[in-house]
Write an enzyme that holds these catalytic residues in place. Sequence first.
Site, PDB file in Angstrom:
ATOM      1  N   PRO A 173      43.653  37.005  37.619  1.00 21.70           N
ATOM      2  CG  PRO A 173      44.603  35.294  38.876  1.00 21.70           C
ATOM      3  CD  PRO A 173      44.872  36.201  37.718  1.00 21.70           C
ATOM      4  CB  SER A 174      40.585  39.929  40.521  1.00 19.85           C
ATOM      5  OG  SER A 174      39.858  40.248  39.345  1.00 19.85           O
ATOM      6  CG  ASP A 195      50.026  40.151  38.929  1.00 16.14           C
ATOM      7  OD1 ASP A 195      50.835  40.436  39.829  1.00 16.14           O
ATOM      8  OD2 ASP A 195      49.103  39.344  39.104  1.00 16.14           O
ATOM      9  CG  HIS A 223      47.525  38.515  46.001  1.00 15.93           C
ATOM     10  ND1 HIS A 223      47.444  37.156  46.002  1.00 15.93           N
ATOM     11  CD2 HIS A 223      46.243  38.933  45.922  1.00 15.93           C
ATOM     12  CE1 HIS A 223      46.175  36.765  45.969  1.00 15.93           C
ATOM     13  NE2 HIS A 223      45.420  37.843  45.908  1.00 15.93           N
ATOM     14  CB  SER A 238      39.080  34.558  40.643  1.00 15.70           C
ATOM     15  OG  SER A 238      39.168  34.372  42.039  1.00 15.70           O
ATOM     16  NE  ARG A 257      47.028  50.647  37.894  1.00 15.91           N
ATOM     17  CZ  ARG A 257      47.115  49.348  38.200  1.00 15.91           C
ATOM     18  NH1 ARG A 257      47.398  48.452  37.275  1.00 15.91           N
ATOM     19  NH2 ARG A 257      46.890  48.935  39.435  1.00 15.91           N
ATOM     20  CE1 TYR A 316      44.145  32.781  46.558  1.00 17.34           C
ATOM     21  CE2 TYR A 316      41.945  33.191  45.697  1.00 17.34           C
ATOM     22  CZ  TYR A 316      43.221  33.640  46.014  1.00 17.34           C
ATOM     23  OH  TYR A 316      43.557  34.942  45.790  1.00 17.34           O
ATOM     24  CB  THR A 338      46.857  31.978  44.155  1.00 15.08           C
ATOM     25  OG1 THR A 338      46.251  32.506  42.978  1.00 15.08           O
ATOM     26  CG2 THR A 338      47.388  33.132  45.004  1.00 15.08           C
ATOM     27  CE  LYS A 374      47.806  36.562  40.428  1.00 17.03           C
ATOM     28  NZ  LYS A 374      47.484  36.882  41.830  1.00 17.03           N
ATOM     29  N   GLY A 389      50.751  46.829  39.016  1.00 20.44           N
ATOM     30  CA  GLY A 389      51.162  48.195  38.689  1.00 20.44           C
ATOM     31  C   GLY A 389      51.204  48.518  37.209  1.00 20.44           C
ATOM     32  N   GLY A 439      44.731  43.542  36.851  1.00 21.59           N
ATOM     33  CA  GLY A 439      43.617  43.209  37.718  1.00 21.59           C
ATOM     34  C   GLY A 439      42.651  44.366  37.908  1.00 21.59           C
ATOM     35  NE  ARG A 440      44.304  47.570  43.483  1.00 20.99           N
ATOM     36  CZ  ARG A 440      45.418  46.944  43.827  1.00 20.99           C
ATOM     37  NH1 ARG A 440      46.351  46.672  42.913  1.00 20.99           N
ATOM     38  NH2 ARG A 440      45.606  46.578  45.087  1.00 20.99           N
TER      39      ARG A 440
END
Lengths: 360, 360, 360, 360
Positions: free
Chosen positions: B81-82, B286, B255, B110, B290, B133, B159, B231, B288, B309-310
């Site tokens: 979620p973002s 979650d 996060h 999100s 990659r 949230y 979250t 989360k 890092g 996420g990213r």
Amino acid sequence: MTQLEVIGTLDHLQRIAKSLLPRDIVDFIDGGAGAEHTLRANERDFQDLIILPRVLRDVAQVDLSTTVLGTRIDLPVLVAPSGSHRLAHPEGELATARGAARTGTCYVISTSSSYPMEEIAAASHGPKWFQLYCYRDRAITRSLIERANVLEFQALCVTVDTPRVGRKDRDLRNKFRFPEHVRWRNFDDSGLEVAPAGDVAAYIASQWDPSVTWHDIEWIRSLTDLPIVLKGILHPDDAELAVGSGVAGVIVSNHGSRNLDGVSSSIRALGAIVERVDGRVEVYCDGGIRRGTDVFKALSLGARAVLIGRPCFWGLAVSGADGVARCFEILRDELYAAMTLAGITRVSEIDDRATSWRPY
Amino acid sequence: MTQLEVIGTLDHLQRIAKSLLPRDIVDFIDGGAGAEHTLRANERDFQDLIILPRVLRDVAQVDLSTTVLGTRIDLPVLVAPSGSHRLAHPEGELATARGAARTGTCYVISTSSSYPMEEIAAASHGPKWFQLYCYRDRAITRSLIERANVLEFQALCVTVDTPRVGRKDRDLRNKFRFPEHVRWRNFDDSGLEVAPAGDVAAYIASQWDPSVTWHDIEWIRSLTDLPIVLKGILHPDDAELAVGSGVAGVIVSNHGSRNLDGVSSSIRALGAIVERVDGRVEVYCDGGIRRGTDVFKALSLGARAVLIGRPCFWGLAVSGADGVARCFEILRDELYAAMTLAGITRVSEIDDRATSWRPY
Amino acid sequence: MTQLEVIGTLDHLQRIAKSLLPRDIVDFIDGGAGAEHTLRANERDFQDLIILPRVLRDVAQVDLSTTVLGTRIDLPVLVAPSGSHRLAHPEGELATARGAARTGTCYVISTSSSYPMEEIAAASHGPKWFQLYCYRDRAITRSLIERANVLEFQALCVTVDTPRVGRKDRDLRNKFRFPEHVRWRNFDDSGLEVAPAGDVAAYIASQWDPSVTWHDIEWIRSLTDLPIVLKGILHPDDAELAVGSGVAGVIVSNHGSRNLDGVSSSIRALGAIVERVDGRVEVYCDGGIRRGTDVFKALSLGARAVLIGRPCFWGLAVSGADGVARCFEILRDELYAAMTLAGITRVSEIDDRATSWRPY
Amino acid sequence: MTQLEVIGTLDHLQRIAKSLLPRDIVDFIDGGAGAEHTLRANERDFQDLIILPRVLRDVAQVDLSTTVLGTRIDLPVLVAPSGSHRLAHPEGELATARGAARTGTCYVISTSSSYPMEEIAAASHGPKWFQLYCYRDRAITRSLIERANVLEFQALCVTVDTPRVGRKDRDLRNKFRFPEHVRWRNFDDSGLEVAPAGDVAAYIASQWDPSVTWHDIEWIRSLTDLPIVLKGILHPDDAELAVGSGVAGVIVSNHGSRNLDGVSSSIRALGAIVERVDGRVEVYCDGGIRRGTDVFKALSLGARAVLIGRPCFWGLAVSGADGVARCFEILRDELYAAMTLAGITRVSEIDDRATSWRPY
């Protein structure tokens, strides 16, 4: 090239080779899988093993020779199997064979050689092994073994760590394709498409067998009287299975970190496998060997000999057979110096008292 | 963009995205809290976990599918979620939903999405969770849950690690403000100011409730029959409390290191929590991720699946839904290669024998 | 400077200060002894201490206040004693005193201040300690203590780690000399040469007493009713002796790494000293505090509060009293965020369960 | 050069020397064997040893003097034996002898000195040892010893770690040759080719004896009444053999990392050797000493004194005898500061309580 003798390290040789070869071929040769963490670890982890020299021993005579599966070689460093040597020099594997023989070592011919194994066998009188990839078409596989039998190589080296090729970031980024003139020549009469030009990964996915298991090792054994060496063992449990399968040796290897990033460096994996094998078969090691001190360290952990892959390409690129010979001369001179300065005169005396993991 | 398939790594995707987005938005997306030590550790600590591959196993058929809370997905990687996906692409979350569905995975919508959850739900047929949230105004919170109930998402993801927003150095330096066109659209009918334009931190401080406790989790449970996933768990004692609270799963997360610098990387925190939970609920992770090997490593420590996420923002920036799909294709291909080369054919077989912390 | 509030970190403040001050003064302020290994370790070692946040605790009200030797302060960060504040701003210590008071903390005035302690005392109403160097001329030493008594400071802080000044490479290279206008003004009426202009090291060697021992601490105690804090303890055995000497507190410090390179960072030294002291006196810590998370970490190891030195110079250089206040506002905001996100609402609750040394 | 006193560190001295000498000579002096891992470790590993200072001890009087084999010297730092000082300055070893004597320390003259030992002996009144390489021609070896006897040096230092020279990458790359004017002058009357101009490695290979063993140490002992120190011990077992051979001391050394890359730094090897020797003979240490704190650390592990090699070349290059003296003044001042700030007043009090390996 008359100046070869001023090249005193493999690093120097690599720098020259990089300046001579096309960038995408440099990347293909030198690159590793994924983010190349293991590639770097292969070299770096040797730094964590400290040499413990002894003094005031008579080192007037230092002998680098040893035997591998009973064959005498002049130094404990072999040519690792690697394909497509014509990427680096037109004479390809023929030059490699001559360079290896001139320095008295053994050459492990690859299934993916860019000259037929018969021509390579004829190129020099040095000892040779044949490295086998198992093809989906077992007739092809059988044919490769039978040709190796006929040529009376000293061993059959079966690669067991490559059910598929690795993802090499640099090759993906370069969209690397083999040049047209580089073909895998062991299949000239096989009915197979003889060249991986186009997409190597796709070719391999279609030809090499991902379902190979220990049963296939039995089948391979049934086809040859050559001693068999399994290449690509990283786990002690697989080393145990290898011993049980009746092979004569194992090569601790992560395939030069060309397959799967994130696995152990080979020097870090070596000790536990030597311990498990406990002398029942010979143990070899490749990956990250760049110095005579690296050879020394691998032997101290129990390797009978080591193999080098990429440096042979660098030697080929710089000066063909002479360049390959130079690789082995450099490692020979460096190992000679290391043994002399560590107070050791025979390779069999390089044992676990000669090194210690840092901090010690 | 027809060239998407030549992008072979998430790193490559990120580089392109950075060249396409405004600098302050790149910083907002990629930046972390404080000095970004944890941000770097999230990626780097994966390097300390070594993969232990096995050889000569039949890996002709490798299956990446798994289930999360009973829902089948094609690979064990979810969309984390973002909020505010329109920062990266005009189609925002709608594109994300389509990209995720196309690659057969689950999308966690999100609370702060820049399209209403109803529109996102309609954008694809893929499985979806809704991330919550908790607002100071409990009527708003209740309304969000009720809409998630109506939309029959597969889970409610609460979250728990964000009683306030973190201090992100880059955003402070940039005086980052959301562009006017990026609004949080789940509040169109709430009477709330619907956009965080102006000062996001101030908006959040005024709206999100910093006094939420385990009692509120009970209250949330009373409002829905959806399975609940918490989360933002980093401490084994909190994992224990989570299990006791009756939720169905926990996500080990810092996060994305956007909240508090100096906490553990998620991969370092994962093992102790899996051990404490001991199979009673599902554990996710979650932060890092990659590489396919990172997915492999997290699963080996006991994660049921991971979330990214990213990278979804990078995919959005480069090519909308296609770019999001490309993220998952890359991880799928990398994980497929990793499993094949490690000798593993099903994600359920990736267990703690498959990896070891360095030095091993 | 109306833009102070956009400076969100001490790092940012430092960068601006470096651009404003002469290079040799930057080097004097920021430099450390020798090769500056300990200087770097002072900051870097904080990274090895991981924060262990807890979730779902009511953190609507977070209180940063505490007491030091019974005096209430608004946040657990004090101004470390340091001399010659006029190096950074014409108002020097007067500005520091005002900035500290505005943010509700305590200011430890240095023997080597560039304004007389009486003027500094009058500059603000905030709590203050006086830091003492013991002069060879005991009449001077006695006079300093008596003036501190008269001014009714909250404590006397005796520096015990400086029998001589350290060798700071940068100052040697710069042949650093104090500007003429920077004088140590506590000696205006002492008959002493009042300025270290010329050679500070030579001045100190001639004036400060290298033969001070624990007997002198007894003598100092006999001259004052103020609680005494010993600054510069790194060894648990010295902490034990300090407790035995009847003082009220110790400051774990390596003098901002300005004295002897190669000693421990202060955060690494803190734990063993807290353990030895076992609550019998208050323990403080300085050196390398640059983030609110650093404050949090030091408190988790048992520090009652921390002190900052160099950042006050940066604040002075950028904006006088306002800049000093900004230092403390930044740390206050960062600590507030850290406590909120770690699930802790009072500084007394930051204990050893809140952090763990890496890897944990 | 009247500005010598502004050079406050050996690093600074090195930088100036590098700017004054030809590049290939800089490389010869500063370079190490192989990839120079051990070269860097020699300096870096000192950083892992933390100094534990004590406070409130009377350090008004600090005494750096000690004795080596009964000879008093003003500071525990000797000139390490090294050849060919004319590489750095025309006055070569004569200048070194004068610089060492002026600072009250002992100079270990090398077999390979570029002035005859008789001229060096006459150049100063300071204490001197003679360092011996054992020549294949034992008449030459015997002659060297007899001349040392006649000159009544304080000790005979026999180098035991050099059956051959090391492979120094930089020298190989530079094809380094000694300048014609640099000759090894102890062989003027020997009938030997007196200069290594041309190929030093070949000269040494033809002259130095690689078959020297402990029996030769006995033979050497029979030729002199001087106390014997063996230089180049890294293994505790060799230290044990040294004690058994009747020598008076050992020098823990890796030959400035000029012989074999990959061995331990000397500071890491020191402790185990001191422990094994257990006070039966004196133990010295060289390699990587660049700071007074390094001297302090080596002494804390049990070294009686340390030796410095390369810094003397830097001093020679910058200012001849004055430059050599400056080296020792810098280390003296730094050691003085370190002892004062650590609360120690005599070198004999620097023991293992004064340091601890990191993390402690």
